[in-house]
Scaffold this motif. Structure first.
Motif, mmCIF file in Angstrom:
data_model
loop_
_atom_site.group_PDB
_atom_site.id
_atom_site.type_symbol
_atom_site.label_atom_id
_atom_site.label_comp_id
_atom_site.label_asym_id
_atom_site.label_seq_id
_atom_site.Cartn_x
_atom_site.Cartn_y
_atom_site.Cartn_z
ATOM 1 N N SER A 182 0.839 -1.199 0.000
ATOM 2 C CA SER A 182 0.000 0.000 0.000
ATOM 3 C C SER A 182 0.872 1.246 0.000
ATOM 4 O O SER A 182 1.974 1.246 0.544
ATOM 5 C CB SER A 182 -0.900 0.007 1.243
ATOM 6 O OG SER A 182 -1.778 -1.084 1.239
ATOM 7 N N PHE A 183 0.360 2.295 -0.619
ATOM 8 C CA PHE A 183 1.080 3.567 -0.698
ATOM 9 C C PHE A 183 0.165 4.683 -0.194
ATOM 10 O O PHE A 183 -0.997 4.770 -0.596
ATOM 11 C CB PHE A 183 1.480 3.879 -2.146
ATOM 12 C CG PHE A 183 2.300 2.793 -2.798
ATOM 13 C CD1 PHE A 183 3.683 2.784 -2.687
ATOM 14 C CD2 PHE A 183 1.685 1.779 -3.523
ATOM 15 C CE1 PHE A 183 4.439 1.781 -3.276
ATOM 16 C CE2 PHE A 183 2.426 0.776 -4.125
ATOM 17 C CZ PHE A 183 3.806 0.773 -4.001
ATOM 18 N N LEU A 212 -6.578 5.637 -2.629
ATOM 19 C CA LEU A 212 -6.521 4.936 -3.923
ATOM 20 C C LEU A 212 -5.483 3.817 -3.948
ATOM 21 O O LEU A 212 -5.731 2.757 -4.512
ATOM 22 C CB LEU A 212 -6.202 5.940 -5.046
ATOM 23 C CG LEU A 212 -6.051 5.325 -6.443
ATOM 24 C CD1 LEU A 212 -7.389 4.818 -6.969
ATOM 25 C CD2 LEU A 212 -5.457 6.327 -7.429
ATOM 26 N N CYS A 213 -4.326 4.059 -3.345
ATOM 27 C CA CYS A 213 -3.205 3.129 -3.530
ATOM 28 C C CYS A 213 -3.076 2.103 -2.407
ATOM 29 O O CYS A 213 -1.992 1.570 -2.160
ATOM 30 C CB CYS A 213 -1.905 3.913 -3.686
ATOM 31 S SG CYS A 213 -1.915 4.980 -5.136
ATOM 32 N N ILE A 214 -4.171 1.822 -1.716
ATOM 33 C CA ILE A 214 -4.147 0.778 -0.690
ATOM 34 C C ILE A 214 -4.349 -0.580 -1.360
ATOM 35 O O ILE A 214 -4.993 -0.672 -2.405
ATOM 36 C CB ILE A 214 -5.241 1.044 0.387
ATOM 37 C CG1 ILE A 214 -4.972 0.224 1.655
ATOM 38 C CG2 ILE A 214 -6.631 0.800 -0.139
ATOM 39 C CD1 ILE A 214 -5.854 0.597 2.842
ATOM 40 N N SER A 215 -3.754 -1.600 -0.761
ATOM 41 C CA SER A 215 -3.959 -2.991 -1.205
ATOM 42 C C SER A 215 -3.585 -3.224 -2.653
ATOM 43 O O SER A 215 -4.284 -3.938 -3.370
ATOM 44 C CB SER A 215 -5.406 -3.431 -0.966
ATOM 45 O OG SER A 215 -5.712 -3.431 0.403
ATOM 46 N N ILE A 232 3.707 0.472 2.752
ATOM 47 C CA ILE A 232 3.432 -0.581 3.737
ATOM 48 C C ILE A 232 3.186 -1.895 3.001
ATOM 49 O O ILE A 232 2.250 -2.005 2.217
ATOM 50 C CB ILE A 232 2.189 -0.263 4.599
ATOM 51 C CG1 ILE A 232 2.338 1.097 5.282
ATOM 52 C CG2 ILE A 232 1.980 -1.356 5.646
ATOM 53 C CD1 ILE A 232 1.083 1.553 6.010
ATOM 54 N N LYS A 233 4.072 -2.854 3.240
ATOM 55 C CA LYS A 233 3.848 -4.195 2.707
ATOM 56 C C LYS A 233 3.216 -5.015 3.821
ATOM 57 O O LYS A 233 3.636 -4.919 4.976
ATOM 58 C CB LYS A 233 5.176 -4.839 2.309
ATOM 59 C CG LYS A 233 6.001 -4.053 1.307
ATOM 60 C CD LYS A 233 7.349 -4.724 1.127
ATOM 61 C CE LYS A 233 8.293 -3.880 0.299
ATOM 62 N NZ LYS A 233 9.651 -4.476 0.228
ATOM 63 N N SER A 234 2.234 -5.845 3.479
ATOM 64 C CA SER A 234 1.613 -6.606 4.571
ATOM 65 C C SER A 234 0.938 -7.876 4.114
ATOM 66 O O SER A 234 0.625 -8.057 2.944
ATOM 67 C CB SER A 234 0.597 -5.738 5.325
ATOM 68 O OG SER A 234 -0.397 -5.298 4.464
ATOM 69 N N ASN B 138 -5.364 -5.513 13.042
ATOM 70 C CA ASN B 138 -4.875 -6.288 11.902
ATOM 71 C C ASN B 138 -3.923 -5.463 11.056
ATOM 72 O O ASN B 138 -2.974 -4.907 11.565
ATOM 73 C CB ASN B 138 -6.032 -6.815 11.052
ATOM 74 C CG ASN B 138 -6.717 -8.001 11.715
ATOM 75 O OD1 ASN B 138 -6.378 -8.378 12.831
ATOM 76 N ND2 ASN B 138 -7.676 -8.588 11.029
ATOM 77 N N ARG B 139 -4.207 -5.314 9.765
ATOM 78 C CA ARG B 139 -3.259 -4.619 8.877
ATOM 79 C C ARG B 139 -3.160 -3.137 9.218
ATOM 80 O O ARG B 139 -4.162 -2.429 9.279
ATOM 81 C CB ARG B 139 -3.707 -4.803 7.429
ATOM 82 C CG ARG B 139 -3.323 -6.162 6.851
ATOM 83 C CD ARG B 139 -3.986 -6.406 5.529
ATOM 84 N NE ARG B 139 -3.713 -5.354 4.543
ATOM 85 C CZ ARG B 139 -4.236 -5.353 3.324
ATOM 86 N NH1 ARG B 139 -5.035 -6.342 2.951
ATOM 87 N NH2 ARG B 139 -3.956 -4.382 2.480
ATOM 88 N N PHE B 140 -1.929 -2.641 9.361
ATOM 89 C CA PHE B 140 -1.719 -1.239 9.705
ATOM 90 C C PHE B 140 -2.170 -0.328 8.567
ATOM 91 O O PHE B 140 -2.652 0.788 8.812
ATOM 92 C CB PHE B 140 -0.245 -0.983 10.040
ATOM 93 C CG PHE B 140 0.022 0.442 10.429
ATOM 94 C CD1 PHE B 140 -0.331 0.905 11.687
ATOM 95 C CD2 PHE B 140 0.595 1.340 9.538
ATOM 96 C CE1 PHE B 140 -0.116 2.224 12.054
ATOM 97 C CE2 PHE B 140 0.817 2.664 9.888
ATOM 98 C CZ PHE B 140 0.457 3.109 11.156
ATOM 99 N N ASP B 141 -2.001 -0.770 7.317
ATOM 100 C CA ASP B 141 -2.421 0.095 6.202
ATOM 101 C C ASP B 141 -3.921 0.363 6.256
ATOM 102 O O ASP B 141 -4.369 1.495 6.027
ATOM 103 C CB ASP B 141 -1.982 -0.471 4.833
ATOM 104 C CG ASP B 141 -2.402 -1.905 4.594
ATOM 105 O OD1 ASP B 141 -2.907 -2.552 5.533
ATOM 106 O OD2 ASP B 141 -2.223 -2.387 3.455
ATOM 107 N N HIS B 142 -4.701 -0.641 6.593
ATOM 108 C CA HIS B 142 -6.148 -0.422 6.716
ATOM 109 C C HIS B 142 -6.476 0.469 7.919
ATOM 110 O O HIS B 142 -7.329 1.363 7.827
ATOM 111 C CB HIS B 142 -6.887 -1.759 6.839
ATOM 112 C CG HIS B 142 -7.242 -2.352 5.506
ATOM 113 N ND1 HIS B 142 -8.156 -1.778 4.672
ATOM 114 C CD2 HIS B 142 -6.779 -3.442 4.857
ATOM 115 C CE1 HIS B 142 -8.254 -2.495 3.558
ATOM 116 N NE2 HIS B 142 -7.422 -3.509 3.648
#
Lengths: 236, 236
Positions: A182-183, A212-215, A232-234, B138-142
């Protein structure tokens, strides 16, 4: 506080330093003398695998609070231990004090976090790379505070389920072994291009509120002209 | 996107709406007609207790993806279900589709998150309060993306172990039943005062990189003149 963005000042090839995370700066002067200065910070939560075979004897190893106990108990010889030891039992604290070379003990009532104090110590080494093991997970306030620390230098948070770092403007080839990448714009990002990922993007202005740039998925080239980009890589 | 900060425009007494979280705005015109419009969004991760006895029959109830399954399975009659259903099994998706009044099905390949789409729906009701159950963890990006959603209105993320919301300039009396309460400047905060907490503060300028106000304790009055303040209550 003066922000130091070492990614710009001193581009490094992180691919040689850590197996899973590979970041090669494609533009700018490559300063690569084969001897990178790496500081490794072992923090909480301890949801990371300690693989000492990846460490160099020249690495500076810093343990923070329970992370120090976890590292020392795993046989890692720490150069410095710091924290307020509010996350270790008295037996664990005794163990840490018996096995650490140098200890800096802070009050629980202080104007900073243990992780921030560790990063401040790490920055004194003028390191090419600072890796915080842990730092993401459990309390969101701590994760958020640690995320903000990534602004201060070439710092990556690493756990077994996520990696997180920030990029200054430039061109980067990012490797990624995680299912998601994600960015986010921490400062408005101008002309962001993502190429080679599952979802590509061309010269897009990414605002700080734009999800927009999540997941995204996969790996590829990241390029942008202005701003500050959180990566963020996850796992799922 | 136009930012709507309903806390400023339409001050509400959240203490009457939700047992654990009490936020009483002390300044400005009190608009309180005894009939607050509340939208409740049930999201993932589902680490929250569903206490339907706190809900009013006039509340709008929205389920998101696995959160919709969790709510419906708990006997909560949802007004709207939305998501891409990438977090539910085929049996769970079938159950959701059989029990939801209205479903909005989105593609997994979209320009937003499920939570953002739910908040967009919730904002259409011009609600006094929007509660997102879940959204942190859970996921930090979320979690980070959900945190950014709090800018859009009088929105609170609630789990059993944390609560998170943002405040516009003003004076607030915050109640807190959690062990910790942290404050961060999302936009530079001018003349921040904390009174009644374990660590008090007087007319302090809190910058976005400043971790000073992490891990405070207790409850009290919060006052500031400019900026945007993130509040996170949490367990250890």
């Amino acid at each position: 506080m003066t922000r130091q963005r070492h990614f710009v000042k001193r581009p490094v090839r992180l691919c040689l330093l850590q197996g899973r995370m590979c970041l090669v700066r494609k533009t700018g002067k490559q300063r690569w003398d084969g001897c990178a200065m790496v500081v490794r910070i072992f923090a909480s939560p301890t949801d990371y695998t300690l693989d000492a075979s990846r460490f160099s004897k020249d690495d500076v190893l810093i343990g923070v609070d329970y992370g120090a106990y976890y590292a020392l108990k795993s046989g890692i010889d720490l150069d410095l231990v710091l924290g307020d030891f509010d996350s270790t039992s008295s037996e664990e604290t005794t163990f840490v004090k018996a096995h650490a070379r140098v200890i800096k003990n802070f009050s629980t009532e202080k104007d900073s976090t243990d992780s921030a104090l560790a990063v401040k110590e790490a920055l004194r080494y003028d390191a090419d790379e600072i890796i915080i093991y842990g730092g993401i997970g459990n309390r969101f306030d701590h994760s958020f505070a640690n995320m903000m620390l990534l602004k201060l230098g070439p710092i990556t948070c690493v756990t077994d389920s996520a990696e997180m770092f920030m990029l200054d403007p430039g061109i980067y080839d990012l490797h990624n072994d995680f299912p998601y990448i994600s960015f986010f714009a921490i400062e408005p990002v101008k002309r962001l291009s993502l190429r080679g990922f599952k979802f590509d993007l061309e010269a897009y202005d990414l605002d700080v509120d734009d999800p927009l740039c999540i997941s995204n998925q996969g790996a590829g080239r990241v390029q942008f002209d202005r701003g500050l980009l959180l990566v963020i890589k996850s796992q799922d």
